[in-house]
Each structure stands twice: as C-alpha cells, then as structure tokens.
Scaffold this motif. Structure first.
Motif, PDB file in Angstrom:
ATOM      1  N   VAL A  19       0.841  -1.201   0.000  1.00 16.88           N
ATOM      2  CA  VAL A  19       0.000   0.000   0.000  1.00 16.88           C
ATOM      3  C   VAL A  19       0.876   1.252   0.000  1.00 16.88           C
ATOM      4  O   VAL A  19       0.582   2.242  -0.690  1.00 16.88           O
ATOM      5  N   LEU A  20       1.979   1.212   0.745  1.00 16.51           N
ATOM      6  CA  LEU A  20       2.894   2.346   0.778  1.00 16.51           C
ATOM      7  C   LEU A  20       3.468   2.624  -0.604  1.00 16.51           C
ATOM      8  O   LEU A  20       3.643   3.790  -1.004  1.00 16.51           O
ATOM      9  N   MET A  21       3.787   1.566  -1.360  1.00 16.79           N
ATOM     10  CA  MET A  21       4.287   1.743  -2.720  1.00 16.79           C
ATOM     11  C   MET A  21       3.262   2.468  -3.583  1.00 16.79           C
ATOM     12  O   MET A  21       3.582   3.362  -4.370  1.00 16.79           O
ATOM     13  N   VAL A  22       2.014   2.068  -3.447  1.00 15.10           N
ATOM     14  CA  VAL A  22       0.939   2.668  -4.239  1.00 15.10           C
ATOM     15  C   VAL A  22       0.736   4.128  -3.860  1.00 15.10           C
ATOM     16  O   VAL A  22       0.679   5.016  -4.721  1.00 15.10           O
ATOM     17  N   VAL A  23       0.611   4.392  -2.565  1.00 17.42           N
ATOM     18  CA  VAL A  23       0.360   5.750  -2.091  1.00 17.42           C
ATOM     19  C   VAL A  23       1.545   6.655  -2.411  1.00 17.42           C
ATOM     20  O   VAL A  23       1.367   7.829  -2.741  1.00 17.42           O
ATOM     21  N   ALA A  24       2.756   6.102  -2.343  1.00 18.50           N
ATOM     22  CA  ALA A  24       3.942   6.900  -2.673  1.00 18.50           C
ATOM     23  C   ALA A  24       3.900   7.346  -4.122  1.00 18.50           C
ATOM     24  O   ALA A  24       4.238   8.492  -4.451  1.00 18.50           O
ATOM     25  N   THR A  25       3.472   6.460  -5.012  1.00 20.84           N
ATOM     26  CA  THR A  25       3.382   6.810  -6.426  1.00 20.84           C
ATOM     27  C   THR A  25       2.305   7.857  -6.648  1.00 20.84           C
ATOM     28  O   THR A  25       2.429   8.742  -7.505  1.00 20.84           O
ATOM     29  N   ALA A  26       1.217   7.766  -5.888  1.00 15.49           N
ATOM     30  CA  ALA A  26       0.150   8.765  -5.996  1.00 15.49           C
ATOM     31  C   ALA A  26       0.618  10.124  -5.476  1.00 15.49           C
ATOM     32  O   ALA A  26       0.105  11.164  -5.890  1.00 15.49           O
ATOM     33  N   ALA A  27       1.601  10.127  -4.572  1.00 14.56           N
ATOM     34  CA  ALA A  27       2.195  11.359  -4.026  1.00 14.56           C
ATOM     35  C   ALA A  27       1.128  12.324  -3.513  1.00 14.56           C
ATOM     36  O   ALA A  27       0.898  13.385  -4.096  1.00 14.56           O
ATOM     37  N   PRO A  28       0.461  11.993  -2.398  1.00 18.93           N
ATOM     38  CA  PRO A  28      -0.671  12.792  -1.922  1.00 18.93           C
ATOM     39  C   PRO A  28      -0.389  14.263  -1.666  1.00 18.93           C
ATOM     40  O   PRO A  28      -1.215  15.116  -1.980  1.00 18.93           O
ATOM     41  N   LEU A  29       0.762  14.589  -1.099  1.00 22.37           N
ATOM     42  CA  LEU A  29       1.058  15.995  -0.849  1.00 22.37           C
ATOM     43  C   LEU A  29       1.283  16.738  -2.165  1.00 22.37           C
ATOM     44  O   LEU A  29       0.843  17.881  -2.335  1.00 22.37           O
ATOM     45  N   THR A 112      12.843  15.420 -13.292  1.00 19.23           N
ATOM     46  CA  THR A 112      13.197  16.766 -13.745  1.00 19.23           C
ATOM     47  C   THR A 112      12.532  17.820 -12.871  1.00 19.23           C
ATOM     48  O   THR A 112      13.174  18.773 -12.407  1.00 19.23           O
ATOM     49  N   TYR A 113      11.236  17.645 -12.655  1.00 21.29           N
ATOM     50  CA  TYR A 113      10.489  18.582 -11.802  1.00 21.29           C
ATOM     51  C   TYR A 113      11.062  18.589 -10.383  1.00 21.29           C
ATOM     52  O   TYR A 113      11.161  19.653  -9.747  1.00 21.29           O
ATOM     53  N   MET A 114      11.458  17.414  -9.910  1.00 23.68           N
ATOM     54  CA  MET A 114      12.003  17.302  -8.562  1.00 23.68           C
ATOM     55  C   MET A 114      13.323  18.080  -8.451  1.00 23.68           C
ATOM     56  O   MET A 114      13.607  18.698  -7.416  1.00 23.68           O
ATOM     57  N   GLY A 115      14.130  18.061  -9.502  1.00 20.52           N
ATOM     58  CA  GLY A 115      15.375  18.814  -9.500  1.00 20.52           C
ATOM     59  C   GLY A 115      15.134  20.303  -9.342  1.00 20.52           C
ATOM     60  O   GLY A 115      15.843  20.992  -8.599  1.00 20.52           O
ATOM     61  N   VAL A 116      14.095  20.799 -10.027  1.00 23.30           N
ATOM     62  CA  VAL A 116      13.733  22.214  -9.918  1.00 23.30           C
ATOM     63  C   VAL A 116      13.259  22.540  -8.497  1.00 23.30           C
ATOM     64  O   VAL A 116      13.668  23.542  -7.900  1.00 23.30           O
ATOM     65  N   THR A 142      20.671   8.744  -6.773  1.00 26.76           N
ATOM     66  CA  THR A 142      20.232   8.250  -5.463  1.00 26.76           C
ATOM     67  C   THR A 142      19.119   7.221  -5.606  1.00 26.76           C
ATOM     68  O   THR A 142      19.125   6.173  -4.951  1.00 26.76           O
ATOM     69  N   ILE A 143      18.158   7.524  -6.467  1.00 28.18           N
ATOM     70  CA  ILE A 143      17.061   6.590  -6.715  1.00 28.18           C
ATOM     71  C   ILE A 143      17.590   5.296  -7.320  1.00 28.18           C
ATOM     72  O   ILE A 143      17.150   4.198  -6.969  1.00 28.18           O
ATOM     73  N   GLY A 144      18.560   5.428  -8.217  1.00 28.89           N
ATOM     74  CA  GLY A 144      19.170   4.238  -8.815  1.00 28.89           C
ATOM     75  C   GLY A 144      19.854   3.365  -7.771  1.00 28.89           C
ATOM     76  O   GLY A 144      19.769   2.134  -7.820  1.00 28.89           O
ATOM     77  N   PHE A 145      20.511   3.998  -6.800  1.00 30.94           N
ATOM     78  CA  PHE A 145      21.166   3.235  -5.724  1.00 30.94           C
ATOM     79  C   PHE A 145      20.144   2.476  -4.891  1.00 30.94           C
ATOM     80  O   PHE A 145      20.320   1.288  -4.594  1.00 30.94           O
ATOM     81  N   LEU A 146      19.056   3.147  -4.510  1.00 36.17           N
ATOM     82  CA  LEU A 146      18.020   2.487  -3.708  1.00 36.17           C
ATOM     83  C   LEU A 146      17.343   1.371  -4.500  1.00 36.17           C
ATOM     84  O   LEU A 146      16.996   0.326  -3.952  1.00 36.17           O
ATOM     85  N   GLY A 147      17.163   1.577  -5.811  1.00 38.44           N
ATOM     86  CA  GLY A 147      16.569   0.537  -6.640  1.00 38.44           C
ATOM     87  C   GLY A 147      17.474  -0.659  -6.804  1.00 38.44           C
ATOM     88  O   GLY A 147      17.009  -1.789  -7.024  1.00 38.44           O
ATOM     89  N   VAL A 295       9.313  17.974  -1.545  1.00 38.99           N
ATOM     90  CA  VAL A 295      10.466  17.364  -2.220  1.00 38.99           C
ATOM     91  C   VAL A 295      10.563  15.879  -1.878  1.00 38.99           C
ATOM     92  O   VAL A 295      10.806  15.044  -2.748  1.00 38.99           O
ATOM     93  N   THR A 296      10.354  15.539  -0.592  1.00 36.62           N
ATOM     94  CA  THR A 296      10.410  14.123  -0.214  1.00 36.62           C
ATOM     95  C   THR A 296       9.246  13.362  -0.829  1.00 36.62           C
ATOM     96  O   THR A 296       9.382  12.182  -1.171  1.00 36.62           O
ATOM     97  N   SER A 297       8.101  14.029  -1.008  1.00 40.54           N
ATOM     98  CA  SER A 297       6.960  13.401  -1.660  1.00 40.54           C
ATOM     99  C   SER A 297       7.279  13.078  -3.112  1.00 40.54           C
ATOM    100  O   SER A 297       6.994  11.982  -3.610  1.00 40.54           O
ATOM    101  N   LEU A 298       7.889  14.045  -3.795  1.00 39.45           N
ATOM    102  CA  LEU A 298       8.293  13.833  -5.187  1.00 39.45           C
ATOM    103  C   LEU A 298       9.337  12.720  -5.276  1.00 39.45           C
ATOM    104  O   LEU A 298       9.293  11.877  -6.184  1.00 39.45           O
ATOM    105  N   PHE A 299      10.258  12.701  -4.316  1.00 38.51           N
ATOM    106  CA  PHE A 299      11.299  11.674  -4.320  1.00 38.51           C
ATOM    107  C   PHE A 299      10.693  10.288  -4.099  1.00 38.51           C
ATOM    108  O   PHE A 299      11.059   9.322  -4.769  1.00 38.51           O
TER     109      PHE A 299
END
Length: 473
Positions: A19-29, A112-116, A142-147, A295-299
């Motif tokens: 569920v966390l994976m799903v909600v994270a992708t939805a990025a509620p904030l 890209t948006y997250m970088g901005v 960073t995302i590549g490392f976690l993946g 930013v953490t939501s986008l990440f």
C-alpha cells in the motif's frame, strides 16, 4: 547458483508495504499542492471534491474486476498480464511495452520537476544556489542506488516520507473540521450547478491522474508475502484510502477559500494555494516544512515509479522480449539490479539529451513527459477493463457484478477521461501547437507497436519463445 543465472525475485512485502508503494506513487502531498490547482482552474472549480469522489468510484469499479481476475494471474507482470490473459499474447505484449515507456516518461518528467523543486528549496531555505539539472542528476543517482538494493529498503524510506506528508495534510483537515464542524463545510462543492460548471470532464481526468501507480499492488507479486491474500486487500485499501484522502482534503480546501472564490484564488496563487491554507492553520513555519515534504513526496513518488519500471524491464527480459541481462537478480539483495542500473542510465541519457535541446524543465520536459505517460496509463487501464470482461465472458464464471457490470462501468468512465484528454491535449501540454500533440500520439502508438511487432516476430521466427509468453499471465 551463480548470480547471473538467478532470475527469481524474492521478498516478504506485506499489505502495508505494498500500500505504501501505491500511495507513494500517488504522491498525496504533491497532488494537494500541484494537481489540485489544475483540477480547480482547468476543471470545474469548487467541484474538485466531487471530481475526486467520481474518480474514486471509477477506480473502485475498475478494482472490482481487477481483483476478481487476480487469482487467475500468477506472474508479476501487472496490467499487461491481465490484458494477455483476456486479449491474447500479441496485444498483451503491446500493452507491456506501452506501459513500460509510459512509466519511464513519467519518471523522467518527475525527476526533472524534482530537481527544480529541490534547487528552489535549497535557495529559499539555505541560500545555496545549485543548478536544477545538478539536483535532478543527483536524485536520479540516489534513486538508482536504492533501486539496486533490496525492495524492502525502498519501502522503509517510502514509509517515513509518506507518514510525514500525509500527517501534514490530515492535520490541516482536522483543524478545518474543528473550526467549521461538519455543518459548516461548504456543501456547494457537491451542488449540481457547481459540478457542471467549467469543464467537469477535465476535472475528472486530472483526478484520475491522482491515482496513477496503484498497479504496484500486483507488480510486486513475486516479492509479496502470501500474494493471493495480500494483493486484493492492498488494492482495495489503496484505492479507497487514497480516494477518501483526496475527497476530504479537497473539500476542506474549497471550504476554507469558499466556492465563489476558489477559482480566482487558485488562478492567482497557483501551487501556493495549499501552502497558504496550511500556513493559516499551522503557522508560518509550516510553509517551509511543507516545501521540504513536497520534495520528499516527489522523491518517494519517483522511487516507486523507478521500482515499477525496473520490474517491467525485469519481466520483459525474463521472457527475452528485452535483453535477458535485465532479468539478472543480485545474489545478496535479491533485487533486479541490472534492470535498475539500465533504467538509471537510460533516464540520465534521455535527460542529458533534453538538456542539450535547451527545453524548459517544467513547461516542456515535465508537461510533455507526464502527459504522454498519463495517456498511456489510461489506455492500459481501459485495455485491462476490456480484458477482464472478455476473460470472464469466455470462461463464463464469476458473478455478474464482479465480472461484467463493475468493469463495464469502470471502462465507460476511463474511456470518457481518455477522450477528454485527447481532445484537450494541446492545452494539457501548455502548447497551442498541434505538432507536439501529434508527436505524443505517435510516441504512444510506436510504444504499443513495438510490443505487437515483437510478438509477431517471435511467433513466426521463435515459436517456442512466443509460447513461453503464456507464463506472463
């Protein structure tokens, strides 16, 4: 067993982790800060809460058939496993490559948006000037490392980020209810005249976009604990939980500003609309806190999408649709590490190419990539609905509600949103030129055709491999 020969994922993800994976992708904030103003200004204004309600209903109807068919799917192939099961291997493989490219484009757009956003955050809070493209590359790495690591490392990070961002929005909601009470909430938001004002079709379409990524409930099947029980439960919790969150939060937003003022306010303040509401109830400091959590939501969203794309490549590599190296599993982390590495390298390569073209990171890269990917996503949802209906009509089992009525109603809603999106494509990408819109449609057709052509080639030249595609379902 050698590391390169190991192509079986493993894990013990439970309902909460999925569920966390799903909600994270939805990025509620991110939805509350960035998407809600679009629903209000381009959709039907104060009817945003109703749009969220209708989008929740459409996704729930979709989920009914989706869950009913899930017990007949044994692979981690997600939506395309369903499409293949109902519509055949050729269309199934076409949908797989379409979904893969769609998620990939959304991911690059989001990074890209997250970088901005990250660059602006450092400048505003610490006075540090770092070019946005440097922050985008840093996020990609960073995302590549976690993946690359075990999936449960990603789920732990997602849990922390999600709890914080959801807590802020819920806290604002509680303050609004405490101040207004249930009887003081703005009921004009659900009045027929409000709902039908402006462009309700666009409002509903943007609300559907807020549910992107709940395919994760099945894409992590190989890494789930007791998937036959975990996946259906996680799907319903994710859809209904996310939907209720959006309905209540958007209703509170409309109530605070007022139905008659919401469009002008959102048009004037844009993405600052929700920040100003939070500041009103939580104090000045909350604005900075929310910017950090944004930013953490986008990440978190990008990390979840990365894991989805990686697993698409993993499955396609496993069945020789893509290079088989993409199916290699790390002996220690039990992760599709080669697929994660290739995904990261691909994102960086495309991003550098777009940088060379000197495209604007928000109005060009983000807008075009996110729109293209979302159109592909809605197409896949529609094909999945059709597949569920065809599968159960062919096998003549299951009850009428789960196997025909619910998925049919869900399909009608999805096709309506898809039609609205295509008709309004130039305005959605921020360009009146039809050229970009035509390119987007061509990219999606090419992505789908890639899988269809590959399936036909396999059928004629490598029939044994084509026969193995049955395992994808």
């Amino acid at each position: 067993m050698s590391e390169k020969k190991n192509t079986q994922l493993s894990g013990s993800l439970g309902v909460t982790s999925i569920v966390l994976m799903v909600v994270a992708t939805a990025a509620p904030l991110t939805v509350m800060v960035a998407n809600t103003p679009l629903i209000i200004t381009m959709g039907n204004g104060a009817g945003a809460a109703f749009d969220a309600l209708l989008a929740t209903l459409i996704m729930f109807l979709f989920a009914v058939g989706f869950v009913a068919m899930s017990k007949y799917i044994s692979n981690a192939g997600a939506f395309y496993s369903y499409i293949q099961k109902g519509l055949g291997r050729t269309l199934g493989l076409g949908s797989a490559t379409l979904a893969w490219i769609s998620y990939f484009l959304i991911l690059v757009a989001l990074e890209t948006y997250m970088g901005v956003a990250f660059s602006d955050l450092l400048k505003n809070l610490a006075g540090i000037n770092v070019p946005w493209w440097v922050m985008t590359l840093a996020c990609m790495l960073t995302i590549g490392f976690l993946g690359y690591r075990h999936i449960e490392l990603s789920s732990k990070f997602l849990a922390i980020a999600l709890v914080l961002e959801i807590a802020v929005v819920i806290l604002v909601d509680l303050f609004v209810f405490a101040e207004r009470g249930l009887t003081g909430m703005d009921i004009e938001a659900f009045h027929p005249a409000t709902i039908m004002s402006g462009s309700p079709g666009l409002g509903i379409m943007f609300a559907i976009y807020c549910f992107i990524g709940f395919e994760a409930t099945v894409i992590f099947r190989e890494e789930a604990k007791d998937p036959d029980r975990t996946i259906p439960k996680a799907t319903y919790i994710a859809v209904l939980g996310v939907g209720l969150f959006y309905i209540i939060s958007m209703w509170c937003e409309v109530t605070v500003i007022g139905s008659s003022n919401i469009v002008n306010f959102a048009t004037t303040h844009g993405e600052s609309t929700y920040l100003l509401i939070a500041q009103q109830y939580l104090g000045t400091l909350s604005k900075d806190v929310i910017l950090v959590l944004l930013v953490t939501s986008l990440f978190a969203c990008a990390l979840s999408l990365h894991n989805i794309v990686v697993r698409y490549q993993y499955v396609l590599g496993k069945y020789d649709v893509l290079p088989k190296q993409l199916a290699y599993i790390h002996e220690k982390y039990k992760s599709p590490y080669m697929s994660s590495f290739v995904q990261t390298a691909s994102s960086i390569t495309l991003f550098i190419f777009l940088l060379i073209l000197e495209l604007d990171p928000v109005t060009n890269i983000y807008a075009w990539g996110a729109t293209t990917g979302t159109l592909g996503y809605m197409t896949i949802l529609s094909l999945t609905c059709i597949s569920v209906i065809v599968f159960f009509r062919r096998n003549k089992n299951g009850n009428f509600w789960k196997t025909l009525l619910a998925p049919s109603l869900g399909l009608i809603g999805l096709l309506f949103c898809l039609w609205i999106a295509i008709v309004n494509l130039p305005s959605l990408i921020g360009s009146e030129s039809t050229l970009i819109a035509q390119i987007i449609i061509c990219v999606l057709i090419a992505a789908f055709s890639l899988g269809v052509v590959k399936a036909k080639i396999m059928k004629s030249r490598k029939p044994q491999l084509f026969e193995q595609l049955k395992e994808l379902a």
